[in-house]
Design an enzyme around this catalytic site. Structure first.
Site, short mmCIF file in Angstrom:
data_model
loop_
_atom_site.label_atom_id
_atom_site.label_comp_id
_atom_site.label_asym_id
_atom_site.label_seq_id
_atom_site.Cartn_x
_atom_site.Cartn_y
_atom_site.Cartn_z
N GLU A 143 26.23 20.16 -9.21
CA GLU A 143 27.27 21.08 -9.65
C GLU A 143 28.17 20.46 -10.72
OE1 GLU A 143 26.85 21.84 -5.13
OE2 GLU A 143 26.44 20.26 -6.57
N ALA A 182 -13.46 3.05 6.86
CA ALA A 182 -13.83 1.69 6.47
C ALA A 182 -15.15 1.33 7.14
CB ALA A 182 -12.75 0.68 6.87
N TRP A 224 -13.24 0.61 -2.68
CA TRP A 224 -12.34 1.76 -2.57
C TRP A 224 -13.15 2.96 -2.11
CZ3 TRP A 224 -7.32 0.94 -2.84
CH2 TRP A 224 -6.83 -0.14 -3.57
N ARG A 247 4.18 7.58 -2.17
CA ARG A 247 5.00 6.40 -1.88
C ARG A 247 6.35 6.50 -2.59
NH1 ARG A 247 0.93 1.14 -2.52
NH2 ARG A 247 -0.49 1.65 -0.78
N ARG A 288 3.26 1.21 -7.51
CA ARG A 288 2.68 0.55 -8.67
C ARG A 288 3.01 1.31 -9.95
NH1 ARG A 288 -3.46 -0.58 -8.20
NH2 ARG A 288 -2.96 -1.20 -10.34
#
Length: 367
Positions: A52, A164, A172, A186, A209
């Site tokens: 404002e 994984a 990756w 993030r 990053r």
């Protein structure tokens, strides 16, 4: 233009503070006189002028008799900055349109009451714009209403739901576009939390990053001016303090053991134990008291499953890659379910392609 169009513009302004206003809410303001926008502004950082104030400064004398569109009820209390409701009164604004009432108990209708007592017409919107205003500040709203942060669980998986290889190898699964999108999550978070296994196995840092942050230079500078708090849950204090995670800036360590003394960059807090693990409800209460609005969980299957089992996940960001890792690879999360009736239902909010990967936004339905 009508009220909805001006408020939509104010919401777009508020979004510019997505990465920088913590622990404050993201707020935008537009001042309109004779059908023309004469001033606009947004809250940039905590401790600096609110939306404002920026908009009224831009409007100057044209604010006299004008209408102000604000995405959140103007504050009425003295904090780090003076009350915005009083600023609107002094500027001579005739009407104020608000997207949502402030859930902060220090405000909670008092700003609206102050404006009306001074003869200013006040309208509080409902419907889609109200919903959008709440969504923009989902963490601030939840913390003010329940004392808890908004918990966003981030996961990356193959098409067959694996995260994984059995050995722990995971880099990756997803491609550069998906990983850049994670940097945005993030950057907007008040804090990022992980587990001891992720810190030790992946050598994780969990920093934002700058080199892959997909933002304009101005927005990138704002995002990097406020690093999210990095937290590791280490119930048994297993993680050595010489790993990369501890060398990347201040860290909060949560344990149920008697903690060692704090250091300049490492703060320890002790919470109750529950079944050999830290009590996640106690963790979230502690973080809420510390002003954490949005908490991002980046963790392995065990801790991700623990958050889900505890029923505290508000939203999931699942990044899915077009690959198969096989039945011996690690699952998305450790979540023991024996019966179909025990399945966790998800509301799929959005599915979007990110180059060769997919991003799924879902909200668990805890009954």
């Amino acid at each position: 233009m009508n009220d909805q169009a001006y408020m939509a513009h104010a919401l777009r302004l508020a979004e510019q503070g997505l990465y920088s206003t913590h622990p404050n809410p993201r707020v935008g303001c537009v001042v309109v006189a004779d059908g023309q926008v004469v001033g606009e502004g947004w809250h940039v950082r905590a401790g600096e002028p609110h939306a404002e104030v920026h908009a009224l400064r831009a409007a100057g004398v044209l604010a006299q008799g004008a209408t102000a569109y604000v995405t959140l009820e103007p504050c009425s209390h003295h904090g780090l900055t003076p009350p915005c409701a009083e600023a609107l009164v002094r500027a001579g604004v005739q009407r104020v349109v608000i997207a949502m009432q402030d859930p902060n108990p220090q405000v909670a209708g008092r700003g609206i009451a102050l404006l009306r007592e001074q003869g200013i017409s006040v309208d509080v919107l409902s419907g889609e714009l109200n919903t959008a205003a709440r969504a923009l500040n989902c963490g601030f709203v939840k913390r003010m209403e329940h004392g808890l942060p908004f918990v966003r669980l981030k996961l990356a998986m193959s098409l067959d739901g694996r995260t994984a290889m059995a050995s722990g190898e995971s880099q990756w699964i997803t491609g550069p576009d998906a990983r850049a999108d994670v940097q945005l999550l993030r950057a907007r978070s008040s804090a990022i939390i992980t587990g001891a296994d992720t810190v030790m196995t992946d050598n994780a840092r969990l920093t934002v990053r700058a080199d892959v942050l997909p933002l304009s230079a101005e927005q990138r500078d704002l995002a990097l001016s406020r690093a999210p708090l990095r937290i590791v849950i280490d119930g048994r204090l297993r993680v050595p303090t010489d790993v990369a995670f501890f060398n990347a800036g201040p860290v909060l360590v949560i344990t149920y053991q008697t903690p060692p003394a704090n250091t300049p960059d490492i703060e320890y807090i002790q919470v109750p134990e529950m079944n050999g693990h830290v009590d996640l409800q106690a963790v979230l209460l502690e973080l809420g008291q510390r002003g954490i609005n949005e908490l991002m969980v980046e963790a392995g299957p065990q801790l991700a499953g623990a958050f889900m089992q505890a029923g505290v996940v508000d939203e999931m960001y699942i990044y899915m890659a077009g690959m198969l890792l096989g039945s011996s690879a690690q699952p998305l999360m450790q979540l023991p379910i024996d019966l179909m009736a025990e399945a966790v239902r998800l509301d799929i909010v959005e599915m979007r392609a990110l180059a060769k990967d997919w991003r799924i936004i879902a909200r668990p339905v805890f009954v």
